[in-house]
Design a protein around this motif. Sequence first.
Motif, short mmCIF file in Angstrom:
data_model
loop_
_atom_site.label_atom_id
_atom_site.label_comp_id
_atom_site.label_asym_id
_atom_site.label_seq_id
_atom_site.Cartn_x
_atom_site.Cartn_y
_atom_site.Cartn_z
N THR A 150 36.21 25.38 60.70
CA THR A 150 36.55 24.15 59.94
C THR A 150 36.81 24.50 58.27
O THR A 150 36.49 25.50 57.89
N PRO A 151 37.73 23.71 57.69
CA PRO A 151 37.92 23.87 56.41
C PRO A 151 36.24 24.01 55.61
O PRO A 151 36.47 24.71 54.62
N GLN A 152 35.54 23.00 55.78
CA GLN A 152 34.33 23.05 55.23
C GLN A 152 33.49 24.44 55.42
O GLN A 152 32.83 25.16 54.66
N GLU A 153 33.55 24.96 56.68
CA GLU A 153 32.90 26.18 56.96
C GLU A 153 33.52 27.53 56.17
O GLU A 153 32.85 28.25 55.67
N VAL A 154 35.06 27.35 56.05
CA VAL A 154 35.58 28.27 55.19
C VAL A 154 35.13 28.30 53.79
O VAL A 154 34.98 29.28 53.26
N ILE A 155 34.85 27.10 53.14
CA ILE A 155 34.34 26.99 52.06
C ILE A 155 33.07 27.60 51.68
O ILE A 155 32.64 28.11 50.65
N GLU A 156 31.98 27.22 52.91
CA GLU A 156 30.68 27.54 52.65
C GLU A 156 30.60 29.09 52.77
O GLU A 156 29.68 29.81 52.21
N GLU A 157 31.58 29.64 53.54
CA GLU A 157 31.46 31.36 53.77
C GLU A 157 31.89 31.71 52.23
O GLU A 157 31.29 33.00 52.06
N MET A 158 32.71 31.25 51.76
CA MET A 158 33.20 31.85 50.44
C MET A 158 32.08 31.56 49.34
O MET A 158 31.85 32.50 48.47
N LYS A 159 31.38 30.52 49.47
CA LYS A 159 30.26 30.24 48.27
C LYS A 159 29.23 31.24 48.72
O LYS A 159 28.41 31.91 47.82
N GLU A 178 35.37 23.93 46.55
CA GLU A 178 34.89 22.79 47.10
C GLU A 178 35.22 21.51 46.26
O GLU A 178 35.45 20.73 46.68
N PHE A 179 35.42 21.87 45.17
CA PHE A 179 35.78 20.79 44.21
C PHE A 179 37.19 20.06 44.44
O PHE A 179 37.34 19.02 44.50
N ALA A 180 38.02 21.07 44.63
CA ALA A 180 39.57 20.81 44.93
C ALA A 180 39.51 19.91 46.50
O ALA A 180 40.20 18.98 46.77
N SER A 181 38.52 20.51 47.41
CA SER A 181 38.65 20.05 48.73
C SER A 181 38.19 18.41 48.70
O SER A 181 38.26 17.59 49.54
N LYS A 182 37.21 17.95 47.69
CA LYS A 182 36.72 16.63 47.88
C LYS A 182 37.57 15.88 47.11
O LYS A 182 37.18 14.58 47.15
N SER A 183 38.78 16.01 46.40
CA SER A 183 39.30 15.33 45.80
C SER A 183 40.38 14.89 46.92
O SER A 183 40.76 15.33 47.55
N GLN A 184 40.42 13.46 46.78
CA GLN A 184 41.25 12.78 47.72
C GLN A 184 42.78 12.54 47.01
O GLN A 184 42.87 11.92 46.14
N SER A 185 43.31 12.83 48.04
CA SER A 185 44.93 12.84 47.58
C SER A 185 45.99 13.27 49.02
O SER A 185 45.51 13.84 49.74
N ASP A 186 47.13 12.62 48.75
CA ASP A 186 48.01 12.83 49.88
C ASP A 186 48.81 14.16 49.63
O ASP A 186 49.44 14.67 50.54
N LYS A 187 48.52 14.76 48.47
CA LYS A 187 49.22 16.09 48.41
C LYS A 187 48.21 16.99 47.48
O LYS A 187 47.59 16.37 46.30
N LYS A 188 48.10 18.30 47.67
CA LYS A 188 47.31 19.23 46.95
C LYS A 188 48.04 20.45 46.85
O LYS A 188 49.03 20.87 47.70
N TYR A 189 47.72 21.39 45.75
CA TYR A 189 48.49 22.62 45.71
C TYR A 189 47.58 23.85 45.51
O TYR A 189 46.47 23.55 44.98
N TYR A 224 44.21 26.02 53.40
CA TYR A 224 43.56 25.48 54.47
C TYR A 224 42.20 24.94 54.12
O TYR A 224 41.92 23.68 54.64
N ALA A 225 41.45 25.49 53.43
CA ALA A 225 40.07 25.12 52.95
C ALA A 225 40.15 23.83 52.16
O ALA A 225 39.36 23.12 52.21
N ILE A 226 41.00 23.56 51.16
CA ILE A 226 41.17 22.63 50.44
C ILE A 226 41.94 21.40 50.88
O ILE A 226 42.18 20.36 50.07
N GLY A 227 42.73 21.77 51.91
CA GLY A 227 43.65 20.72 52.34
C GLY A 227 44.99 20.75 51.68
O GLY A 227 45.65 19.63 51.49
N ALA A 228 45.38 21.71 51.28
CA ALA A 228 46.85 21.99 50.60
C ALA A 228 47.86 22.38 51.68
O ALA A 228 47.65 23.29 52.18
N ASP A 229 49.19 21.96 51.49
CA ASP A 229 50.19 22.57 52.27
C ASP A 229 51.33 23.19 51.34
O ASP A 229 52.41 23.44 51.93
N GLU A 230 51.11 23.57 50.22
CA GLU A 230 52.23 24.00 49.25
C GLU A 230 51.47 24.77 48.32
O GLU A 230 50.28 24.55 47.70
N GLY A 231 52.03 26.00 48.03
CA GLY A 231 51.39 26.97 46.73
C GLY A 231 52.67 27.46 45.93
O GLY A 231 53.95 27.61 46.25
#
Length: 596
Positions: A150-159, A178-189, A224-231
């Motif tokens: 899961t995205p959270q498992e990915v973040i925990e492994e990185m930490k 983790e900070f970026a993943s917790k931000s609520q938004s319809d779009k992330k980068y 995938y970890a932070i919920g972004a679909d564009e880079g």
Amino acid sequence: MIQRGHILVCSGTGCVSSGCVKVVEALTENMEKHKIEKEFKIIKTGCHGFCEMGPIVIVYPEGTFYCRVTPEDTAKIVEEHLLKGRIVKDLLYTPPQGEQKIPSYKEIDFYKKQQRIALRNCGYINPEDINEYIGKGGYEALGKVLTQMTPQEVIEEMKKSGLRGRGGGGFPTGLKWEFASKSQSDKKYVICNADEGDPGAFMDRSILEGDPHSLIEGMIIAGYAIGADEGYVYVRAEYPLAIKRLKTAIKQAEEYGLLGEDILGTGFNFTLHIKEGAGAFVCGEETALMASIEGKRGMPRPRPPFPAVKGLWDKPSNINNVETFANVPVIYEKGADWFASLGTEKSKGTKVFALTGKINNTGLAEVPMGITIREIIYDIGGGITNNRKFKAVQIGGPSGGCIPEELLDLPIDYDSLLDAGAMMGSGGLVVMDDTTCMVDLAKFFLNFTQAESCGKCTPCREGTKRMLEILERITEGNGREGDIELLEEIGETVKLTSLCGLGQTAPNPILSTIKYFRSEYEAHINEKRCPAGLCAALTTYKIDPEKCIGCTACVRVCPVNAIKGEVKKLHEINPEVCIKCGACVEKCKFNAIFKG
């Protein structure tokens, strides 16, 4: 026809400038001439690291390491090695301290203490062939992440891995995600900072040129970890080869279903763009970088809000540099515990350094955190050129500081360097010998940062200008009592009050050189003398009466007729006419002319 082996030719920017393109052409012609072009495959790789020895050619299956190969040398490689199985000994590496010819790069001191993670594929695969990256285990980590975590498992492994950002300050990567993943938004980068602007730094460029898929895979995992679909990859336009290979890699990843919509059939989407920067050093600062991507002038803004909350186009964004992302796939492939077992307690893993300056083995070296400066300079770097005495090493580029000889055994990690008045930075490492003037060096770096200041905030805009003016006065022989204290006062003020990292670190070279080489500043100011004999206004050329034989060589080469003397009689230099060009010193075969 059975393929008997393959030939790796280093084709990074360094070797391209040394003529590797013509080497490949000559190899191809000679192989075709002897009708063995189908028996040996030529592979153009990225940077192998040992830039001092380029162009580098490695012949497999033996793994024979040929260095400084010219197009004319390829005939011998083909006729002797490929056809007759005999190693061409005069093309092998010879260490500075001996005549022994070393056939394998694994036995060369430059490579022995290295441990490659970020550079794991650089110099070993064709960066323009995705199949070679996949053949080395590429995209396996992405498959594991998307299908088993899961995205959270990915973040925990990185930490858990302890990876800290390799672009400068060393902020924990897992926390940033983790900070970026917790931000609520319809779009992330997800953004990659490839705006490598430090003088003498080429770590990120080499990864982009030699292993672009490692960056792409790392960015997709971060998305995938932070919920972004564009880079976005923000890379300076001065890196044309890196941009070319990155574009090829992105296209191939899209064709293989590893980038774009519904990656590996998991429903996860991620697209990637390249933004070419115009080369402004300040755009290495994350808020200035995002402004540049948006088409605005690259100028930093106050934080908070941080990019994880309000970043690109006011959407939550995560920014890491190329080397950081290149480490990501390996962490999920081998596990966080494996990565955390490397390095030191607070600085995990490895770090890539660009070795430049007065050092025998220039190039790229990736070493475990905690290795000492002495080991890098003498064991890997081969010591100081021309057997001169080591004086200092500038770590961290214009934002870093100078480390003197008494700290050669300092372990390289984030905290130790900060305590010494330097910083890890992106990894530039410039070595200086006893001919370097530390005041002039400080002026060089400050001149760079002052010119690159965006001018938005007063402390950086005015403070760096005032410090530069003082340094110019000192090196021109017009230093005044109190100048050192004034430099320290202004420097500390600029560090504390500047808006972004450029201004906050710009005084580091000045403050560190004053800390460790204060006597040189005092000699410039009080004695009107440059101990290194480098500052022209404080240097005079003299002739040693014990060594001068009156050969007139110096008289003939002086462009302003400042030297007078008859044949076989002692010569004299008129200091009022001498322009201190140094031509006479180079011409004198008896070392009779010296700087006083």
